[in-house]
Design an enzyme around this catalytic site. Structure first.
Site, mmCIF file in Angstrom:
data_model
loop_
_atom_site.group_PDB
_atom_site.id
_atom_site.type_symbol
_atom_site.label_atom_id
_atom_site.label_comp_id
_atom_site.label_asym_id
_atom_site.label_seq_id
_atom_site.Cartn_x
_atom_site.Cartn_y
_atom_site.Cartn_z
ATOM 1 N N GLN A 1 -122.021 -71.369 -4.865
ATOM 2 C CA GLN A 1 -123.254 -71.455 -4.079
ATOM 3 C C GLN A 1 -124.354 -70.559 -4.666
ATOM 4 O O GLN A 1 -124.415 -70.399 -5.880
ATOM 5 C CB GLN A 1 -122.995 -71.125 -2.604
ATOM 6 C CG GLN A 1 -122.226 -72.190 -1.847
ATOM 7 C CD GLN A 1 -120.726 -71.965 -1.852
ATOM 8 O OE1 GLN A 1 -120.231 -70.861 -1.910
ATOM 9 N NE2 GLN A 1 -119.977 -73.041 -1.772
ATOM 10 N N LYS B 1 -124.668 -73.012 -12.699
ATOM 11 C CA LYS B 1 -123.728 -71.922 -12.979
ATOM 12 C C LYS B 1 -122.507 -72.407 -13.740
ATOM 13 O O LYS B 1 -121.924 -71.660 -14.519
ATOM 14 C CB LYS B 1 -123.278 -71.263 -11.670
ATOM 15 C CG LYS B 1 -124.381 -70.558 -10.904
ATOM 16 C CD LYS B 1 -123.868 -69.879 -9.665
ATOM 17 C CE LYS B 1 -123.273 -70.845 -8.672
ATOM 18 N NZ LYS B 1 -124.235 -71.839 -8.154
ATOM 19 N N ASP C 1 -126.495 -74.788 -6.973
ATOM 20 C CA ASP C 1 -126.778 -75.913 -7.873
ATOM 21 C C ASP C 1 -127.672 -75.518 -9.042
ATOM 22 O O ASP C 1 -128.388 -76.349 -9.607
ATOM 23 C CB ASP C 1 -127.442 -77.084 -7.120
ATOM 24 C CG ASP C 1 -126.662 -77.508 -5.896
ATOM 25 O OD1 ASP C 1 -125.445 -77.731 -6.020
ATOM 26 O OD2 ASP C 1 -127.266 -77.605 -4.809
ATOM 27 N N GLY D 1 -119.418 -76.940 -6.261
ATOM 28 C CA GLY D 1 -119.089 -77.869 -7.343
ATOM 29 C C GLY D 1 -119.743 -77.452 -8.637
ATOM 30 O O GLY D 1 -120.911 -77.055 -8.651
ATOM 31 N N HIS D 2 -118.983 -77.513 -9.724
ATOM 32 C CA HIS D 2 -119.509 -77.214 -11.049
ATOM 33 C C HIS D 2 -119.313 -78.437 -11.937
ATOM 34 O O HIS D 2 -118.220 -78.994 -11.994
ATOM 35 C CB HIS D 2 -118.773 -76.028 -11.692
ATOM 36 C CG HIS D 2 -119.003 -74.729 -10.995
ATOM 37 N ND1 HIS D 2 -120.195 -74.398 -10.408
ATOM 38 C CD2 HIS D 2 -118.184 -73.670 -10.803
ATOM 39 C CE1 HIS D 2 -120.104 -73.185 -9.883
ATOM 40 N NE2 HIS D 2 -118.896 -72.727 -10.095
#
Length: 444
Positions: A223, A16, A13, A40-41
């Site tokens: 991650q 990235k 988180d 998740g991005h």
């Protein structure tokens, strides 16, 4: 030409998605080497927000090829939903490619993940419940379903019949859950297969050919370092290797083909789920960071735990990944604070500890030793060069760079692409750039 790995230097988180999106403008190929829909991005482009879980961030650039590597685990239903959402926003997925040897998350993986976590009670890990761990477990047990199996109905039927019968026994006897129907699962996944078939390739070969053609390749980690299965805060980790070495394995290339590794870290620290967190804050400061940083998980929506920047895990990330530059994100979240603390070491059982302890019980007993820096109490949201930053903000960045012994290449000051200071482009810039004693970049 440069082949660059982007790695999370904390517990994930770190932002990235924005950094890989920025660097993708210079990349010909973007590769996602590991993880699944538990990652998740979030990317904001011209006020439009894109939330991606499996598809690499480079998909937003029409000429960039995006590859989901063999080290990932793919939930076809979620992947197709992402593809449809992008298509609805006029983003082409024609240049998206999927490794034929990536493993597939099945319905029983999700059921087992959720049931197992619930059964753990107070010993829960904090899994996303998306079936990632059980998918990787089947991969290790050599009973997994791979993308190539989806492309061959007879093979898929044989494997599913055996596997689902075995999983149904566990679902029934251990968790008292109803059984899955082999034919129903088969029908769903054959339908997924037909839609995905045009995108399936030998990903290792495709990446190797791009390297031989001297294309710029960006490897997008999911991650973060402290969630690594082997080198993170075990057991509160993910089921893959989100460190730089894992990117090579998941992409199917050798380490000599990598030119640079960039670590992404927030200007403070967050983590989602369970596990020790030495610099975690409570009360008003935690609330302030959470609110200003919009600290809610892209995948689960869970509130993130917030704390001061931890230089011990930062130095550990530099060592484990071989980082040669950093991207510091969300510096603007600290704008209003009168003072800012940075953890420079731990106190462990009455002694000073300068290094991350691999022993989970010891890590849980670590207490942060802080240095306090003055805040700048001015908005940085509109800064676009280092010279635009308040001096105290520049001093804070210098302190982090010196503490972690690695230069800062990028500073992010908001969610949008343009809210960024590029000290050095890790793909096209000089090999090294750093903040010198005056706070300005110098080449070495």
């Amino acid at each position: 030409m440069a082949n660059v790995i982007v790695i999370g230097a904390q517990w994930g988180d770190e932002g990235k998605g924005k950094i890989t999106d920025l660097l993708s403008r210079s990349a010909d190929v973007v590769v996602r080497p590991q993880g699944g829909v538990n990652a998740g991005h979030t990317i904001v482009v011209k006020g439009q927000t894109f939330k991606l879980h499996l598809i690499p961030s480079g998909i937003l650039y029409p000429e960039t090829e995006c590859i989901i590597g063999s080290g990932t685990v793919i939930d076809p239903q979620i992947l197709l939903e992402e593809m449809d959402q992008l298509a609805a926003l006029n983003v082409s997925v024609e240049r998206l490619y999927i490794s034929q040897t990536a493993h597939v998350t099945m319905p029983y993986h999700r059921l087992l993940d959720q049931a197992s976590e619930e059964k753990r009670g107070e010993h829960k890990i904090g899994t996303t419940g998306r079936g990632i761990g059980p998918t990787y477990a089947d991969k290790s047990e050599r009973t997994g379903i791979r993308v190539v199996d989806l492309m061959e109905p007879e093979t898929l039927e044989k494997k599913l019949a055996w596997t689902i019968n075995n999983k149904n026994v566990i679902l029934d006897k251990l968790y008292e859950l109803p059984p899955l129907d082999v034919e129903a699962v088969m029908a769903d996944y054959l339908a997924y297969a037909e839609r995905l078939r045009p995108h399936v390739v030998d990903s290792s070969l495709k990446i190797y050919e791009a390297i031989k053609a001297r294309k710029n390749i960006l490897f997008e980690g999911a991650q973060g370092t402290l969630l690594d299965l082997d080198h993170g805060t075990y057991p509160y980790v993910t089921s893959s290797n989100p460190i730089a070495g894992g990117a090579c394995v998941g992409a199917g290339i050798g380490p000599t083909m990598i030119d640079r590794v960039i670590g992404v870290a927030k200007a403070y620290t967050t983590r989602v789920g369970e596990g020790p967190f030495p610099t975690e804050l409570i009360g008003a400061l935690n609330q302030h960071l959470c609110d200003r940083g919009a600290e809610f998980g892209t995948t689960t929506g869970r509130r993130r735990r917030c704390g001061w920047f931890d230089g011990v895990i930062g130095r550990y990330a530099v060592r484990i990944n071989g980082l040669d530059c950093l991207a510091i994100t969300k510096l603007d979240v600290l704008d209003e604070l009168e003072e800012i603390k940075v953890c420079v070491a731990y106190e462990l059982d009455g002694a000073t500890c300068d290094h991350f302890p691999g022993n989970a019980a010891q890590f849980a007993r670590c207490r942060p030793l802080y240095e306090t820096l003055p805040g700048w109490q001015r908005s940085t949201a509109h800064c676009r060069t280092l010279e635009d930053l308040p001096q105290k903000a520049l001093d804070y960045l210098k302190f982090l760079a010196e503490l972690m012994e690695v230069p800062i290449a990028i500073v992010s000051l908001g969610a949008s692409r343009d809210q960024t200071i590029i000290v050095e482009d890790p793909i096209h810039g000089p090999k090294r750039a750093l903040l010198d004693a005056t706070g300005l970049p110098v080449e070495t």
